[in-house]
Design a protein around this motif. Structure first.
Motif, mmCIF file in Angstrom:
data_model
loop_
_atom_site.group_PDB
_atom_site.id
_atom_site.type_symbol
_atom_site.label_atom_id
_atom_site.label_comp_id
_atom_site.label_asym_id
_atom_site.label_seq_id
_atom_site.Cartn_x
_atom_site.Cartn_y
_atom_site.Cartn_z
ATOM 1 N N UNK A 50 0.848 -1.188 0.000
ATOM 2 C CA UNK A 50 0.000 0.000 0.000
ATOM 3 C C UNK A 50 0.878 1.230 0.000
ATOM 4 N N UNK A 51 0.492 2.217 -0.772
ATOM 5 C CA UNK A 51 1.319 3.407 -0.914
ATOM 6 C C UNK A 51 0.433 4.642 -0.989
ATOM 7 N N UNK A 52 0.867 5.717 -0.351
ATOM 8 C CA UNK A 52 0.081 6.942 -0.345
ATOM 9 C C UNK A 52 -0.019 7.524 -1.753
ATOM 10 N N UNK A 53 -1.132 8.189 -2.023
ATOM 11 C CA UNK A 53 -1.380 8.748 -3.353
ATOM 12 C C UNK A 53 -0.234 9.629 -3.827
ATOM 13 N N UNK A 54 0.278 10.464 -2.924
ATOM 14 C CA UNK A 54 1.319 11.416 -3.305
ATOM 15 C C UNK A 54 2.641 10.754 -3.658
ATOM 16 N N UNK A 55 2.814 9.478 -3.261
ATOM 17 C CA UNK A 55 4.075 8.784 -3.519
ATOM 18 C C UNK A 55 4.011 7.827 -4.707
ATOM 19 N N UNK B 155 14.359 -1.723 -13.199
ATOM 20 C CA UNK B 155 13.983 -2.869 -14.017
ATOM 21 C C UNK B 155 12.894 -3.738 -13.406
ATOM 22 N N UNK B 156 12.190 -3.202 -12.413
ATOM 23 C CA UNK B 156 11.121 -3.966 -11.761
ATOM 24 C C UNK B 156 9.799 -3.720 -12.486
ATOM 25 N N UNK B 157 8.999 -4.766 -12.544
ATOM 26 C CA UNK B 157 7.701 -4.688 -13.220
ATOM 27 C C UNK B 157 6.624 -4.412 -12.176
ATOM 28 N N UNK B 158 5.782 -3.413 -12.444
ATOM 29 C CA UNK B 158 4.812 -2.928 -11.467
ATOM 30 C C UNK B 158 3.396 -3.066 -12.011
ATOM 31 N N UNK B 159 2.528 -3.671 -11.206
ATOM 32 C CA UNK B 159 1.087 -3.601 -11.450
ATOM 33 C C UNK B 159 0.532 -2.605 -10.447
ATOM 34 N N UNK C 179 6.624 4.294 -8.621
ATOM 35 C CA UNK C 179 6.577 3.530 -9.867
ATOM 36 C C UNK C 179 7.813 3.841 -10.713
ATOM 37 N N UNK C 180 8.175 5.108 -10.818
ATOM 38 C CA UNK C 180 9.359 5.485 -11.604
ATOM 39 C C UNK C 180 10.624 4.836 -11.039
ATOM 40 N N UNK C 181 10.768 4.855 -9.715
ATOM 41 C CA UNK C 181 11.961 4.277 -9.090
ATOM 42 C C UNK C 181 12.026 2.768 -9.337
ATOM 43 N N UNK C 182 10.907 2.102 -9.202
ATOM 44 C CA UNK C 182 10.893 0.656 -9.422
ATOM 45 C C UNK C 182 11.201 0.311 -10.871
ATOM 46 N N UNK C 183 10.576 1.011 -11.777
ATOM 47 C CA UNK C 183 10.820 0.721 -13.192
ATOM 48 C C UNK C 183 12.236 1.106 -13.591
ATOM 49 N N UNK D 88 -5.169 9.822 -7.505
ATOM 50 C CA UNK D 88 -3.952 10.407 -8.072
ATOM 51 C C UNK D 88 -3.142 9.402 -8.872
ATOM 52 N N UNK D 89 -3.295 8.119 -8.591
ATOM 53 C CA UNK D 89 -2.503 7.108 -9.296
ATOM 54 C C UNK D 89 -3.022 6.841 -10.704
ATOM 55 N N UNK D 90 -4.245 7.250 -10.984
ATOM 56 C CA UNK D 90 -4.800 6.974 -12.305
ATOM 57 C C UNK D 90 -4.005 7.716 -13.367
ATOM 58 N N UNK D 91 -3.659 7.026 -14.415
ATOM 59 C CA UNK D 91 -2.904 7.642 -15.502
ATOM 60 C C UNK D 91 -1.407 7.455 -15.391
ATOM 61 N N UNK D 92 -0.914 6.896 -14.267
ATOM 62 C CA UNK D 92 0.521 6.649 -14.141
ATOM 63 C C UNK D 92 0.875 5.417 -14.973
ATOM 64 N N UNK D 93 1.851 5.527 -15.879
ATOM 65 C CA UNK D 93 2.231 4.365 -16.693
ATOM 66 C C UNK D 93 2.792 3.244 -15.814
#
Length: 342
Positions: free
Chosen positions: A241-246, A258-262, A251-255, A268-273
């Motif tokens: 679980x992660x706060x909306x602002x983070x 090279x990590x794959x994120x669902x 997601x950017x840091x994980x990707x 606020x998370x809507x629209x994040x690739x």
């Protein structure tokens, strides 16, 4: 909700009466049902799910059923809640009647009872033993996994009917509520009053409006109840679980590593690739309705982690937050390890 097919209902009722397992829809989630008065049939639920034998199941009753057959020392508060919320997503924990096998209660002297509102469930309960039987039914999934809200989810867990222990799957469309019933313990009214063992669609404030007292929180001596272990409702993929602002930065840091994120979000998370993104409604009821389907889909995305935008901490979201907390319980520390240098 789908209307019942009477031929399918009659077949399922006969299978239950013969001691077989039948999966059926309720307004909360799909249940894995067996004759509650047949200890061998109930044992087959535990075997099919891989469920610990001391973890009780809920007995589903037809509308108008005689709860005095199943429970004893029934307090007035139970009758008030039944009038207010049955049929519906509320389970009452009461003192078990002496002639009811303790297989349904994990060896305890209590029993969980509820009357579902789904038309297919009601038709099945009316047909089973002429409406006088009870169907023991935890969620129709492997123990600890994400609960099913469609017939296909059940098949994904157990395979096609007749391939194993499961004899029949009744298809009633997608469950309307989407998370399991509220559970209130009324078995210790004289010493503890009402206790909310598991939050759900019906909240503590609604219960208080009916019985005049808000239910308390579980204590160490509270009866064991379905779905109340710390780790539950969990996909195979780790959940954080992660706060909306983070959300965007994480997601950017994980990707970037090279990590794959669902990603499951509602605001606020809507629209994040992301590898896979699942949008849920911003209302508590709408979010609950789609939550388990989103978790199941995210679990098949091939991701290293499922990030869930943390819902609001308002009373209306208590049931959703309870399920997500338990889903993420065994994934503690995974996000930090994925983000760690090197």
């Amino acid at each position: 909700m789908s209307e019942p097919d009477q031929n399918a209902i009659d077949t399922a009722a006969r299978l239950l009466e013969a001691g077989r397992l039948v999966a059926f829809p309720t307004e909360t989630v799909y249940g894995l049902g067996a004759d509650a008065e047949n200890p061998e049939a109930v044992a087959s639920i535990y075997a099919a799910k891989g469920r610990p034998s001391n973890h009780p199941v809920i007995v589903h009753l037809a509308p108008g059923a005689d709860i005095g057959y199943w429970a004893q020392a029934i307090p007035e508060e139970a009758h008030k809640l039944i009038v207010a919320f049955w049929p519906g997503p509320l389970t009452l924990i009461l003192k078990r009647a002496g002639h009811i096998p303790d297989a349904v209660s994990g060896g305890q002297d209590s029993i969980g009872l509820r009357c579902p509102s789904h038309p297919v469930a009601q038709a099945l309960l009316h047909a089973f033993k002429g409406g006088r039987g009870g169907v023991a039914a935890p969620s129709a999934n492997r123990f600890g996994h994400v609960s099913p809200t469609t017939a296909q989810h059940v098949r994904d867990e157990f395979g096609a009917a007749d391939d194993g222990a499961l004899a029949c799957v009744l298809d009633g469309g997608q469950s309307d509520v989407g998370i399991e019933s509220t559970i209130v313990d009324l078995s210790r009214m004289a010493t503890h009053g009402p206790v909310l063992l598991r939050p759900g669609h019906i909240g503590a404030a609604q219960i208080a409006e009916v019985i005049g007292i808000e239910p308390g929180q579980p204590d160490a001596a509270a009866p064991r109840a379905s779905g109340t272990l710390e780790a539950h409702y969990a996909p195979s993929t780790p959940v954080a679980l992660i706060e909306s602002s983070d959300c965007h930065q994480t997601v950017q840091q994980l990707e970037g590593k090279g990590k794959r994120v669902a990603l499951i979000g509602y605001g606020d998370a809507l629209g994040i690739p992301a590898l896979k993104a699942f949008a849920l409604p911003a209302s508590a009821d709408g979010y609950a309705h789609g939550l388990y389907a989103a978790l199941r889909s995210a679990d098949t995305a091939g991701a290293d982690i499922i990030l869930v935008e943390a819902p609001p901490r308002e009373p209306a979201w208590q049931g959703v937050n309870d399920r997500l907390r338990r889903a993420a319980h065994d994934s503690k520390g995974v996000l930090e390890r994925l983000l760690a240098p090197g």
